[in-house]
Design a protein around this motif. Structure first.
Motif, PDB file in Angstrom:
ATOM      1  N   UNK A  47       0.857  -1.369  -0.218  1.00 43.00           N
ATOM      2  CA  UNK A  47      -0.107  -0.072   0.015  1.00 43.00           C
ATOM      3  C   UNK A  47       0.912   1.207   0.107  1.00 43.00           C
ATOM      4  N   UNK A  48       0.542   2.137  -0.903  1.00 38.56           N
ATOM      5  CA  UNK A  48       1.023   3.694  -0.804  1.00 38.56           C
ATOM      6  C   UNK A  48       0.261   4.625  -0.073  1.00 38.56           C
ATOM      7  N   UNK A  49       0.838   5.215   1.079  1.00 34.32           N
ATOM      8  CA  UNK A  49      -0.105   6.070   1.767  1.00 34.32           C
ATOM      9  C   UNK A  49       0.465   7.450   1.326  1.00 34.32           C
ATOM     10  N   UNK A  50      -0.428   8.088   0.452  1.00 31.31           N
ATOM     11  CA  UNK A  50      -0.205   9.359  -0.212  1.00 31.31           C
ATOM     12  C   UNK A  50      -0.735  10.544   0.740  1.00 31.31           C
ATOM     13  N   UNK A  51       0.032  11.730   0.823  1.00 31.69           N
ATOM     14  CA  UNK A  51      -0.070  12.803   1.600  1.00 31.69           C
ATOM     15  C   UNK A  51       0.329  13.793   0.706  1.00 31.69           C
ATOM     16  N   UNK A  52      -0.098  15.153   0.962  1.00 27.47           N
ATOM     17  CA  UNK A  52       0.169  16.230   0.399  1.00 27.47           C
ATOM     18  C   UNK A  52       1.524  16.567   0.383  1.00 27.47           C
ATOM     19  N   UNK A  53       2.253  16.440   1.703  1.00 25.71           N
ATOM     20  CA  UNK A  53       3.618  16.536   1.946  1.00 25.71           C
ATOM     21  C   UNK A  53       3.893  18.158   2.007  1.00 25.71           C
ATOM     22  N   UNK A  54       4.983  18.450   2.809  1.00 23.64           N
ATOM     23  CA  UNK A  54       5.410  19.413   3.257  1.00 23.64           C
ATOM     24  C   UNK A  54       7.082  19.593   3.392  1.00 23.64           C
ATOM     25  N   UNK A  55       7.520  20.803   3.496  1.00 26.93           N
ATOM     26  CA  UNK A  55       9.078  21.214   3.575  1.00 26.93           C
ATOM     27  C   UNK A  55       9.312  20.824   4.930  1.00 26.93           C
ATOM     28  N   UNK A  56       8.330  20.696   5.804  1.00 30.18           N
ATOM     29  CA  UNK A  56       8.831  20.470   7.450  1.00 30.18           C
ATOM     30  C   UNK A  56       9.192  19.233   7.613  1.00 30.18           C
TER      31      UNK A  56
END
Length: 311
Positions: free
Chosen positions: A170-179
């Motif tokens: 499974x791939x857990x996708x998220x928007x992501x962040x520079x933090x």
């Protein structure tokens, strides 16, 4: 012979009370006695609960606002009487600043976001600072938490993809962040989801910025824009090279939007729907609200402490 007329002594009874004086004395006596009486089942009125302000990111996708509203309807159903309001960081009405301007008293901002990215650590504190008429605090983001893993698992099951149902990863996708802290939050959520799936590999991956912008140019306007790695497409290639033939995608997205759509399009197999009004997510929103009220502040490291709240 003179007979003396008796004079009233100092201990003689006082003159009878008039009707007005008697009523006043009875009222005073009743008031005094009622202070000591506690009626069976009576509870003094409680102070009004702080307003729960759910903070969504906002999206141009027309499906986003109905999805968020459905989530908040479920929150209201779980906690009748709790004042619940909505505010968006951008793109949708009402904007967070407008929602806060209309409020008075106490408020708890609950971000409908999944990690400690720029919006949670900078935008929300700035919004509260711009509303000095409020006594406010900021709850922790929705992830990581076992209730989030429960909601992700539920959406995967609805899509027909889980351990024993045709998926090997499974791939857990998220928007992501520079933090960096936001990436750690996503990684912890991936581990929680893997545990719910009986140890099935769950790899975190992130949305890719649109071709119209580059991270370097876009960072000045949107410091939260994703720079995390790998992207969903990169995660797919890695898992395929490792021998995983059936790969499903789960998404840390409250509602449909650009990033959710991009990630789903990159999935080679089943892609679970955004979390929306999943019951576990509604319970998590209320848990974060309660947790913020039980801690000194809602946004610092102490907000991660376990709270004795039924979820």
């Amino acid at each position: 012979m003179t007979v003396p007329i008796p004079q009233p002594s100092a201990s003689a009874s006082p003159a009878p009370l008039g009707a007005g004086d008697l009523a006043a004395e009875i009222t005073a006596e009743l008031s005094s006695r009622l202070r000591t009486v506690r009626l069976h089942g009576f509870r003094p009125p409680r102070p009004a609960a702080p307003t729960l302000v759910a903070v969504a990111h906002g999206s141009r996708d027309p499906r986003a606002l109905p999805a968020v509203r459905a989530l908040l309807d479920r929150v209201r159903a779980l906690r009748p009487g709790l004042p619940v309001r909505l505010g968006h960081i951008e793109l949708n009405q009402p904007l967070l600043a407008d929602t806060l301007a209309d409020l008075r008293g106490d408020a708890v901002l609950v971000p409908l976001l999944f990690g400690h990215g720029y919006h949670v650590t900078h935008d929300l504190p700035a919004a509260l600072a711009a509303a000095p008429h409020l006594t406010g605090r900021i709850a922790a983001p929705l992830g990581p938490h076992p209730l989030l893993a429960e909601a992700l698992h539920g959406r995967l099951l609805e899509a027909g993809a889980a351990a024993g149902l045709g998926s090997t990863a499974v791939i857990l996708a998220a928007a992501g962040s520079r933090a960096a802290r936001s990436a750690r939050d996503t990684e912890r959520t991936a581990r929680l989801l893997s545990a719910r799936l009986g140890g099935l590999p769950v790899v975190p991956a992130y949305a890719h910025p649109s071709p119209a912008t580059t991270p370097e140019r876009d960072a000045s306007r949107h410091p939260s824009r994703t720079a995390a790695a790998p992207t969903v497409a990169e995660a797919v290639r890695t898992l395929t090279a490792d021998g995983h033939e059936r790969i499903a995608l789960a998404g840390c997205f409250t509602a449909p939007g650009r990033f959710a759509t991009q990630c789903a399009a990159a999935a080679p197999g089943v892609a679970a729907a955004p979390l929306g009004d999943h019951p576990a997510l509604a319970r998590l929103v209320l848990h974060r609200y309660d947790q913020a009220l039980l801690t000194r502040t809602g946004s610092g490291p102490e907000s991660i402490r376990a709270a004795t709240v039924a979820v």
